[in-house]
Write a protein that holds these residues in place. Structure first.
Motif, PDB file in Angstrom:
ATOM      1  N   ALA A   3      -6.444 -52.949  69.678  1.00  0.00           N
ATOM      2  CA  ALA A   3      -6.227 -51.857  68.726  1.00  0.00           C
ATOM      3  C   ALA A   3      -7.564 -51.508  68.079  1.00  0.00           C
ATOM      4  O   ALA A   3      -8.389 -52.376  67.812  1.00  0.00           O
ATOM      5  N   CYS A   4      -7.756 -50.205  67.820  1.00  0.00           N
ATOM      6  CA  CYS A   4      -9.000 -49.736  67.220  1.00  0.00           C
ATOM      7  C   CYS A   4      -8.707 -48.599  66.252  1.00  0.00           C
ATOM      8  O   CYS A   4      -7.790 -47.810  66.464  1.00  0.00           O
ATOM      9  N   ILE A   5      -9.551 -48.540  65.236  1.00  0.00           N
ATOM     10  CA  ILE A   5      -9.515 -47.400  64.320  1.00  0.00           C
ATOM     11  C   ILE A   5     -10.896 -46.756  64.383  1.00  0.00           C
ATOM     12  O   ILE A   5     -11.916 -47.423  64.211  1.00  0.00           O
ATOM     13  N   PHE A   6     -10.865 -45.445  64.665  1.00  0.00           N
ATOM     14  CA  PHE A   6     -12.111 -44.680  64.718  1.00  0.00           C
ATOM     15  C   PHE A   6     -12.146 -43.752  63.512  1.00  0.00           C
ATOM     16  O   PHE A   6     -11.114 -43.212  63.105  1.00  0.00           O
ATOM     17  N   ASP A   7     -13.354 -43.573  62.948  1.00  0.00           N
ATOM     18  CA  ASP A   7     -13.465 -42.647  61.815  1.00  0.00           C
ATOM     19  C   ASP A   7     -13.539 -41.219  62.320  1.00  0.00           C
ATOM     20  O   ASP A   7     -13.431 -40.966  63.514  1.00  0.00           O
ATOM     21  N   THR A   8     -13.744 -40.282  61.414  1.00  0.00           N
ATOM     22  CA  THR A   8     -13.759 -38.869  61.801  1.00  0.00           C
ATOM     23  C   THR A   8     -14.946 -38.521  62.682  1.00  0.00           C
ATOM     24  O   THR A   8     -14.927 -37.522  63.399  1.00  0.00           O
ATOM     25  N   ASN A   9     -15.985 -39.347  62.683  1.00  0.00           N
ATOM     26  CA  ASN A   9     -17.150 -39.127  63.548  1.00  0.00           C
ATOM     27  C   ASN A   9     -16.971 -39.773  64.920  1.00  0.00           C
ATOM     28  O   ASN A   9     -17.909 -39.802  65.705  1.00  0.00           O
ATOM     29  N   LYS A  10     -15.800 -40.353  65.141  1.00  0.00           N
ATOM     30  CA  LYS A  10     -15.457 -41.004  66.407  1.00  0.00           C
ATOM     31  C   LYS A  10     -16.220 -42.313  66.609  1.00  0.00           C
ATOM     32  O   LYS A  10     -16.385 -42.774  67.739  1.00  0.00           O
ATOM     33  N   ASP A  11     -16.661 -42.887  65.536  1.00  0.00           N
ATOM     34  CA  ASP A  11     -17.324 -44.195  65.586  1.00  0.00           C
ATOM     35  C   ASP A  11     -16.279 -45.265  65.310  1.00  0.00           C
ATOM     36  O   ASP A  11     -15.344 -45.058  64.516  1.00  0.00           O
ATOM     37  N   LEU A  12     -16.463 -46.440  65.945  1.00  0.00           N
ATOM     38  CA  LEU A  12     -15.522 -47.534  65.755  1.00  0.00           C
ATOM     39  C   LEU A  12     -15.612 -48.026  64.322  1.00  0.00           C
ATOM     40  O   LEU A  12     -16.665 -48.435  63.844  1.00  0.00           O
ATOM     41  N   PHE A  13     -14.483 -47.993  63.617  1.00  0.00           N
ATOM     42  CA  PHE A  13     -14.420 -48.457  62.230  1.00  0.00           C
ATOM     43  C   PHE A  13     -13.926 -49.912  62.203  1.00  0.00           C
ATOM     44  O   PHE A  13     -14.474 -50.740  61.497  1.00  0.00           O
ATOM     45  N   ALA A  14     -12.872 -50.218  63.001  1.00  0.00           N
ATOM     46  CA  ALA A  14     -12.338 -51.570  63.066  1.00  0.00           C
ATOM     47  C   ALA A  14     -11.690 -51.753  64.431  1.00  0.00           C
ATOM     48  O   ALA A  14     -11.195 -50.805  65.024  1.00  0.00           O
ATOM     49  N   GLY A  15     -11.692 -52.993  64.930  1.00  0.00           N
ATOM     50  CA  GLY A  15     -11.088 -53.247  66.235  1.00  0.00           C
ATOM     51  C   GLY A  15     -10.451 -54.623  66.294  1.00  0.00           C
ATOM     52  O   GLY A  15     -10.822 -55.529  65.549  1.00  0.00           O
ATOM     53  N   TYR A  16      -9.493 -54.745  67.167  1.00  0.00           N
ATOM     54  CA  TYR A  16      -8.788 -56.006  67.365  1.00  0.00           C
ATOM     55  C   TYR A  16      -8.611 -56.232  68.868  1.00  0.00           C
ATOM     56  O   TYR A  16      -8.217 -55.331  69.596  1.00  0.00           O
ATOM     57  N   VAL A  17      -8.937 -57.462  69.305  1.00  0.00           N
ATOM     58  CA  VAL A  17      -8.720 -57.853  70.689  1.00  0.00           C
ATOM     59  C   VAL A  17      -7.868 -59.113  70.664  1.00  0.00           C
ATOM     60  O   VAL A  17      -8.195 -60.064  69.947  1.00  0.00           O
ATOM     61  N   LYS A  18      -6.798 -59.108  71.421  1.00  0.00           N
ATOM     62  CA  LYS A  18      -5.897 -60.253  71.472  1.00  0.00           C
ATOM     63  C   LYS A  18      -6.663 -61.477  71.938  1.00  0.00           C
ATOM     64  O   LYS A  18      -7.517 -61.401  72.814  1.00  0.00           O
TER      65      LYS A  18
END
Length: 186
Positions: A3-18
């Motif tokens: 799972a990932c959250i990208f900001d409005t600039n399409k940069d990775l804000f937060a990520g999760y890898v199982k």
């Protein structure tokens, strides 16, 4: 699962890898929102909005490996059931042939032989004490009746021939007497 959250600039804000998986969490999906199906995973892309303002994008990648493994297991189970069913059908057909088809074909063969040779003394063999065996017994009883009628007809025919022969002798004798009488009168 990733799972990932990208900001409005399409940069990775937060990520999760199982745990147990390697590599980067995910890449930003240019396709917009919705679902993207691949052979091994599904990506879900949804915008993050609050009060009609967009703050970023959420991307969740779900691995289809467990589903594919389950599908493979179910296909193998279905194939095993199909193979077992085919085996059961084969065994049933062998039994049906032994207990139904073979006795009926033997009965037909006996009927054909009787029809060809006109020999009503032939009999079908009863192999099983079931409905087919009862059919064979009924067939043989019918042949007994036909044979008895044939014997009675033969007896009646002989009696009739004997009577005809006796009548012929009587007629010949009377004819001779009439001829003799006719000759004496002339």
């Amino acid at each position: 699962v990733r799972a990932c959250i990208f900001d409005t600039n399409k940069d990775l804000f937060a990520g999760y890898v199982k745990k147990g998986q390697h590599g980067q969490p995910c890449r930003f999906q240019e396709a917009g929102t919705g679902f993207e199906w691949q052979l091994e995973y599904i990506d879900t892309v949804k915008p993050i909005r609050f009060d009609h303002e967009e703050y970023g994008t959420l991307v969740i990648r779900y691995s289809l490996e467990a589903i594919l493994n389950q599908f493979r297991i179910e296909v193998l189970i279905a194939l095993a059931i199909l193979a077992a069913s085919i085996f059961v059908v084969f065994i049933m057909s062998v039994l049906l042939e032994k207990f139904i088809t073979t006795p009926i074909l033997d009965l037909k063969h006996t009927a054909d032989e009787i029809s060809k040779s006109n020999d009503h003394s032939l009999r079908a063999r009863r192999k099983n004490p079931d409905e087919i065996g009862e059919l064979v017994t009924g067939f043989n009883l019918m042949l007994d009746e036909i044979q008895a009628r044939d014997a009675e007809l033969e007896q009646q025919n002989l009696l009739l021939e004997d009577r005809v022969h006796q009548r012929t002798i009587e007629l010949e004798s009377r004819t001779k007497e009439l001829e003799d009488t006719n000759q004496q009168l002339e």
